[in-house]
Design a protein around this motif. Structure first.
Motif, PDB file in Angstrom:
ATOM      1  N   CYS A 592       0.851  -1.205   0.000  1.00  0.00           N
ATOM      2  CA  CYS A 592       0.000   0.000   0.000  1.00  0.00           C
ATOM      3  C   CYS A 592       0.879   1.244   0.000  1.00  0.00           C
ATOM      4  O   CYS A 592       1.839   1.333   0.750  1.00  0.00           O
ATOM      5  N   VAL A 593       0.555   2.194  -0.874  1.00  0.00           N
ATOM      6  CA  VAL A 593       1.353   3.423  -0.943  1.00  0.00           C
ATOM      7  C   VAL A 593       0.601   4.607  -0.325  1.00  0.00           C
ATOM      8  O   VAL A 593       0.935   5.760  -0.565  1.00  0.00           O
ATOM      9  N   SER A 594      -0.393   4.337   0.457  1.00  0.00           N
ATOM     10  CA  SER A 594      -1.100   5.368   1.231  1.00  0.00           C
ATOM     11  C   SER A 594      -1.641   6.501   0.362  1.00  0.00           C
ATOM     12  O   SER A 594      -1.499   7.672   0.686  1.00  0.00           O
ATOM     13  N   CYS A 595      -2.257   6.134  -0.739  1.00  0.00           N
ATOM     14  CA  CYS A 595      -2.819   7.193  -1.582  1.00  0.00           C
ATOM     15  C   CYS A 595      -4.255   7.511  -1.169  1.00  0.00           C
ATOM     16  O   CYS A 595      -4.826   8.490  -1.602  1.00  0.00           O
ATOM     17  N   TRP A 596      -4.857   6.661  -0.346  1.00  0.00           N
ATOM     18  CA  TRP A 596      -6.197   6.858   0.241  1.00  0.00           C
ATOM     19  C   TRP A 596      -7.313   6.898  -0.788  1.00  0.00           C
ATOM     20  O   TRP A 596      -8.406   7.374  -0.495  1.00  0.00           O
ATOM     21  N   LYS A 597      -7.051   6.412  -1.960  1.00  0.00           N
ATOM     22  CA  LYS A 597      -8.137   6.414  -2.942  1.00  0.00           C
ATOM     23  C   LYS A 597      -9.231   5.430  -2.540  1.00  0.00           C
ATOM     24  O   LYS A 597     -10.405   5.642  -2.802  1.00  0.00           O
ATOM     25  N   CYS A 598      -8.828   4.354  -1.885  1.00  0.00           N
ATOM     26  CA  CYS A 598      -9.822   3.368  -1.447  1.00  0.00           C
ATOM     27  C   CYS A 598     -10.790   4.007  -0.457  1.00  0.00           C
ATOM     28  O   CYS A 598     -11.994   3.767  -0.511  1.00  0.00           O
ATOM     29  N   SER A 619      -3.561   1.626   4.550  1.00  0.00           N
ATOM     30  CA  SER A 619      -4.997   1.370   4.528  1.00  0.00           C
ATOM     31  C   SER A 619      -5.308   0.020   5.177  1.00  0.00           C
ATOM     32  O   SER A 619      -4.550  -0.944   5.047  1.00  0.00           O
ATOM     33  N   CYS A 636      -7.533   0.935  -6.537  1.00  0.00           N
ATOM     34  CA  CYS A 636      -6.174   0.949  -5.989  1.00  0.00           C
ATOM     35  C   CYS A 636      -5.145   0.887  -7.109  1.00  0.00           C
ATOM     36  O   CYS A 636      -5.108  -0.068  -7.888  1.00  0.00           O
ATOM     37  N   CYS A 640      -3.036  -3.483  -4.637  1.00  0.00           N
ATOM     38  CA  CYS A 640      -2.657  -4.218  -3.428  1.00  0.00           C
ATOM     39  C   CYS A 640      -3.892  -4.595  -2.627  1.00  0.00           C
ATOM     40  O   CYS A 640      -3.782  -5.068  -1.516  1.00  0.00           O
ATOM     41  N   ILE A 641      -5.085  -4.356  -3.177  1.00  0.00           N
ATOM     42  CA  ILE A 641      -6.288  -4.847  -2.514  1.00  0.00           C
ATOM     43  C   ILE A 641      -6.795  -6.033  -3.331  1.00  0.00           C
ATOM     44  O   ILE A 641      -6.847  -5.980  -4.550  1.00  0.00           O
TER      45      ILE A 641
HETATM   46  S1  SF4 Z   1      -5.913   2.572  -2.813  1.00  0.00           S
HETATM   47 FE1  SF4 Z   1      -5.842   2.193  -0.611  1.00  0.00          FE
HETATM   48  S2  SF4 Z   1      -4.843   0.203  -0.447  1.00  0.00           S
HETATM   49 FE2  SF4 Z   1      -4.415   0.962  -2.521  1.00  0.00          FE
HETATM   50  S3  SF4 Z   1      -2.462   2.018  -2.310  1.00  0.00           S
HETATM   51 FE3  SF4 Z   1      -4.055   3.546  -2.049  1.00  0.00          FE
HETATM   52  S4  SF4 Z   1      -4.341   3.628   0.182  1.00  0.00           S
HETATM   53 FE4  SF4 Z   1      -3.252   1.735  -0.252  1.00  0.00          FE
END
Ligand code: SF4
Ligand SMILES: Cc1cc2nc3c(=O)[nH]c(=O)nc-3n(C[C@H](O)[C@H](O)[C@H](O)COP(=O)(O)OP(=O)(O)OC[C@H]3O[C@@H](n4cnc5c(N)ncnc54)[C@H](O)[C@@H]3O)c2cc1C
Ligand code: SF4
Ligand code: SF4
Ligand code: SF4
Lengths: 661, 268
Positions: A592-598, A619, A636, A640-641
């Motif tokens: 997870c790269v902590s992009c918070w899109k999820c 996440s 994502c 990674c999900i």
């Molecule tokens: S979408 Fe969620 S799980 Fe995927 S990289 Fe971004 S924060 Fe991590």
């Protein structure tokens, strides 16, 4: 790995277009497939028994059932696989009915396609891993949204069975549309007389709490554990003190349009919609109040014997937990004025809607039950005139593609018959009454007889055809239309025209559906999970439907459905624990790269930020909240999900089978 | 003006100790990638100080270098002219307009969309705000088969050095790029036009709604692949279908993270 493939005939549903027997035999050649079988009705008892037997005897470790849509029978066969001792998630369904036999005619090509679908399922089933359910506690309280007759019925049934129920009603009183009706077809019994006792029952029931003048702000959680934010709107009156004496209403100098009476009368800025309101509490419509608009007045504060008026009151927010939610938001009347310019767009005073007419017929309505011509109302020194000729027009805003309403509103034929009978009894048997109709839909118990009575006993003249134009002429409303049975133009000079304006979903139904995450159709009516087999459930577990919010209905149907809904809720909440689906999303936090899109996209707020030991945030998906919709998986960027049971690798294998082999 | 889109360097780590800030200079297009990242809360506005640089176009260093056989050591600008000098002292004058990047010539947002301070007075924005999609006309005129062939030809030479990915400011996955992952195995490690195209398609979709066509990837590619064929095309489609352009204001949101309840989708 030992895979078994079971191919269904579904009688001739599948076998009519697909050689089920042949492809079952061919599937034996696929890698790891050790057993194949074709079955006439796989879902039948012998069909399921055959699967169980094969699993046991042939030691199967994976199962493919090629039959109908997973929507139909995935769960059926999952249970069957489970009974045979295999992990229920080591099974895959291949849809060769909806996706194949039902949509193709060519036997050879249909067979070939079905075989491809089976190959894909076999490719996926090879990659499946066993999954295990969890159990969560169930909250036994129920939220009913909307306090019309349907919502009241569900609430009473549930409360009688011992559950705690909250009714959230956005108006200041419960009762809904039925509270505004005069008499009800086909028995012509007084609507208020049968409804108000039930309203009082609900208010007095120890297990029911009514939150009137309140709306749903936000819904989180999942079946058995919903968290709901409710907004109690500021009534500017402290309801714990208000005694409903209506003194403020009498003294208030500010007039306001009377919504309850559909604009046929005026009310005051501070109002109580009708005498039997439950709860009977006053509220100020600030947009019409002199104090709020001009900074002068405060009369109500002075006259209130209970000292209840509170101009500083603010909206109040409550957060509650529920195990199940019932939507019973009912109906609104089609806004015909916006669409039917040929009927005067609401500018001809003697053209009114069916609901307005209900108010006029009602003894406690704006005319005390006198049928009059609105154009003659409120003239000083003159009694309002009674109409001599009344024309009813059916299907205004129903079955009319040109206004985007192709559906039948289901009650207008009947309430028009009712209103025409009532007109004769209010005004006199010599009143001329015409009903323009497309055709009569009177399918309920005693309905056809009722319409016949209107025609024969009461002499109401039914004219088959549409009205093309309404216009004012010489103090009359000219009704020009076609009598399609006689094949000629007719023109009638009417004193009053009543439009049987159709039924739409309640205003705001779509916004509410989005908060609840339930499906709705293009008209805003809520969709049931299955039109025949799951008519009161939605596709979101734990959320149910009652009444006209699902489709236009009359009172008997709405009430019957409301009780059905109560039974379903009771069935759900009879359990202390619920199994959660293991087919949910899980994050590989290393990647997870902590992009918070999820977090941004999840409709259920399942992903959250979790601080790891090294101080970084990654996440994390809350298992009990995730519904397995897969939106985050697609979003994502680093993939990674994974959605358990639908992992990328499983799907790639399935795709490769389709595209490369 | 610097070639590079410096927002790329903000991708890694934000400054310690708390309270300190990183200064970053941005041109119009760079500022839009910065805004895109801010919109997504991927960088913290409090931890940067943005110096906006109104821009009158960037010249292509590569075009200058191509005019010589030797290394260019000095480039000077004066009155719309650019003079370049090589190590051996050879020198040549160019008209600046001839050296500008295609997308600079049709740039509609030369001034920064967001800055704490401006390094110079804003430049005049073009009066004609019709979006231009430099370089796409020729590609779009091709038939589907010809497009396939063109893309295959173009991406054949990609060496998957990841320079385009590394330099892209809105590409956020760093070492975790799914194109390098073996599980899930979305992109095979084989090289070839198809795999390379798949790899670039993934990049394109990941920056959809976030890429303002800053051209960083085009400039970084050592084998001169015209990556704009994908990105600018995508931006054009987004603009035409949804009226969307990335990174125009802090209040906006990336188009694929918005959901309008009034979208006329009919059934849901
Ligand atoms: S979408 Fe969620 S799980 Fe995927 S990289 Fe971004 S924060 Fe991590
Ligand atoms: C003119 C007319 C005449 C009719 N005559 C007859 C008749 O004679 N016989 C018959 O059987 N049927 C008749 N009907 C049909 C009858 O009115 C309906 O069957 C019945 O009212 C449906 O009940 P309900 O509880 O589903 O909806 P409603 O009665 O509409 O109640 C819905 C309730 O939900 C509330 N609500 C809506 N949205 C929200 C929200 N977002 N949050 C909180 N609360 C909300 C509303 O304020 C309302 O109180 C007639 C209908 C019309 C329009
Ligand atoms: S303060 Fe407002 S609500 Fe009260 S009496 Fe005056 S106008 Fe009516
Ligand atoms: S699959 Fe993802 S988006 Fe869907 S409910 Fe679960 S966490 Fe949310
Ligand atoms: S910079 Fe060029 S060669 Fe390198 S990966 Fe990107 S497109 Fe391929």
């Amino acid at each position: 790995m030992r895979i078994g493939v079971f191919v269904c005939h579904c009688g001739t549903n599948i076998a009519g277009t697909v050689d089920s027997k042949g492809i079952a035999a061919r599937a034996a050649e696929l890698k790891d497939v050790v057993h194949t079988e074709d079955l006439i009705y796989t879902c039948s008892e012998p069909g399921q028994a055959a699967i169980e037997k094969a699993i046991r005897e042939k030691d199967l470790t994976r199962v493919v059932v090629a039959a109908c849509s997973p929507h139909m029978h995935e769960v059926t066969f999952r249970r069957c696989v489970d009974r045979a001792g295999l992990n229920p998630y080591l099974y895959e369904m291949a849809n060769i009915r909806e996706h194949c036999s039902w949509i193709h005619d060519d036997y050879e090509q249909g067979t070939e396609k079905a075989y491809e679908i089976i190959k894909m399922a076999v490719a996926k089933v090879r990659q499946l891993e066993p999954l295990y359910s969890n159990e969560v506690d169930v909250n036994k309280d129920v939220l009913v949204i909307g306090g019309g007759v349907a919502g009241i019925q569900t609430a009473l049934d549930l409360a009688d069975a011992g559950l705690k129920v909250t009714i959230v009603e956005r108006e200041t009183t419960i009762g809904g549309t039925m509270a505004r009706l005069d008499k009800t077809f086909p028995t012509i019994d007084c609507s208020a007389c049968i409804l108000t006792p039930r309203m009082v029952d609900a208010a007095q029931h120890e297990n029911i709490e009514i939150l009137a003048y309140s709306e749903i702000d936000r819904v989180q959680g999942y079946v058995g554990n919903f968290t709901v934010d409710i907004r109690k709107k500021a009534a500017m009156v402290d309801w714990t003190k208000c005694i409903g004496c209506e003194i403020c209403v009498q003294k208030c100098p500010a007039k306001a349009p009377d919504v309850f009476n559909v604009g046929l009368a005026e009310t005051k800025a501070i109002y109580i919609p009708f005498p039997q309101a439950v709860p009977k509490r006053a509220a100020i419509q600030v947009e019409h109040c002199r104090w709020f608009t001009q900074g002068k007045c405060r009369v109500c504060e002075r006259v209130c014997p209970a000292d209840a008026v509170d101009y500083e009151q603010k909206d109040e927010y409550l957060q509650r937990q529920y195990g199940a939610i019932v939507t019973a938001t009912g109906l609104d009347v089609f806004p015909w004025e916006e669409y039917y310019h040929e009927y005067g767009s609401g500018h001809i005073p003697d053209v009114i809607s069916g609901l307005q007419y209900e108010r006029m017929l009602n003894a406690s309505g704006p005319t005390n039950g006198h049928v009059v011509r609105p154009s003659t109302m409120g003239i000083k020194g003159k009694e309002p005139e009674e109409p001599k000729t009344v024309v009813f027009i059916q299907c205004v805003g129903s079955r009319d593609e040109s206004v985007g309403r192709p559906y039948c509103s289901s009650v207008c034929c009947m309430y028009t018959a009712k209103q025409s009978i009532l007109t004769k009894s209010h005004v006199g048997m010599d009143t001329e009454i015409y009903v323009f109709y497309i055709d009569i839909r009177a399918t309920g118990k005693g309905y056809e007889e009722f319409v016949k009575r209107a025609q024969t006993e009461f002499g109401v003249k039914y004219v088959r055809g549409r009205v093309s134009k309404l216009y004012e002429d010489n103090g009359k409303v000219m009704v020009r239309g076609m009598d399609t049975l006689l094949g000629k133009q007719v023109e009638i000079a009417a004193d009053l025209v009543v439009l049987a304006s159709g039924i739409t979903a309640a205003d705001g139904s779509v916004q509410l559906a989005q908060k609840l995450n339930i499906s709705y159709d293009e008209f805003g009516f809520y969709k049931e999970s299955h039109p025949k087999l799951r008519p009161v459930e939605t596709n979101t577990a734990g959320i149910f439907l009652a009444g006209a919010c699902q489709s236009p209905k009359d009172i008997p149907t709405a009430v019957a459905q409301a009780s059905g809904t109560a039974a379903k809720v009771l069935g759900l909440l009879a359990k202390d624990k619920l199994k959660t689906s293991p087919q949910i999303a899980i994050v590989d936090q290393n990647r997870c790269v902590s992009c918070w899109k999820c977090i941004e996209v999840c409709p259920f707020s399942a992903p959250e930020k979790q601080e790891l030991r090294d101080g970084t945030e990654k996440s994390h998906i809350i298992e009990t909240v995730c519904q397995g919709c897969g939106i985050c998986v697609a979003t994502c960027p680093v993939n990674c999900i994974e959605l358990k049971g639908f992992t990328t690798d499983q799907l790639i294998d399935q795709l490769e089978e389709a595209l490369l082999s | 003006m610097t070639h590079h889109n410096l927002t790329t360097f903000l991708k890694r780590k934000m400054p310690d100790p708390p309270g300190s800030r990183i200064g970053v200079c941005v041109k119009g297009c760079d500022s839009r990638t910065l805004v895109a990242l801010l919109q997504e809360n991927l960088i913290d506005k409090e931890k940067i100080y943005v110096i906006g640089v109104p821009c009158d176009g960037v010249v292509s260093r590569r075009r200058i270098e191509k005019a010589f056989n030797d290394e260019v050591v000095d480039i000077s600008f004066a009155d719309g002219k650019v003079t370049a000098t090589t190590r051996t002292g050879e020198s040549q004058e160019f008209a600046k307009d001839d050296l500008l990047f295609d997308h600079c010539k049709s740039c509609r947002y030369p001034n920064p969309a967001y800055a704490d301070d401006l390094a110079a007075d804003p430049v005049a924005e073009p009066v004609d705000q019709t979006p231009m999609w430099a370089g796409l006309e020729e590609f779009e005129a091709l038939s589907p088969e010809e497009k396939d062939a063109k893309l295959a030809e173009v991406f054949e030479t990609c060496i998957r050095c990841f320079a385009c990915i590394n330099v892209c400011p809105v590409c956020w996955c760093w070492d975790q790029c799914v194109c390098r992952s073996r599980k899930p195995a979305l992109v095979s490690q084989r090289v070839g036009a198809k795999e390379n195209l798949m790899f670039q398609m993934i990049h394109m979709l990941h920056v959809a709604g976030r890429c303002p066509s800053c051209g960083a990837c085009d400039r970084a590619c050592p084998v001169e692949i015209p990556l704009y064929l994908l990105h600018r095309k995508m931006n054009k489609e987004l603009h035409e279908m949804l009226g969307f352009e990335a990174g125009l204001s802090l209040e906006g949101k990336p188009v694929f993270q918005t959901f309008d309840v009034n979208d006329p989708l009919g059934e849901h």
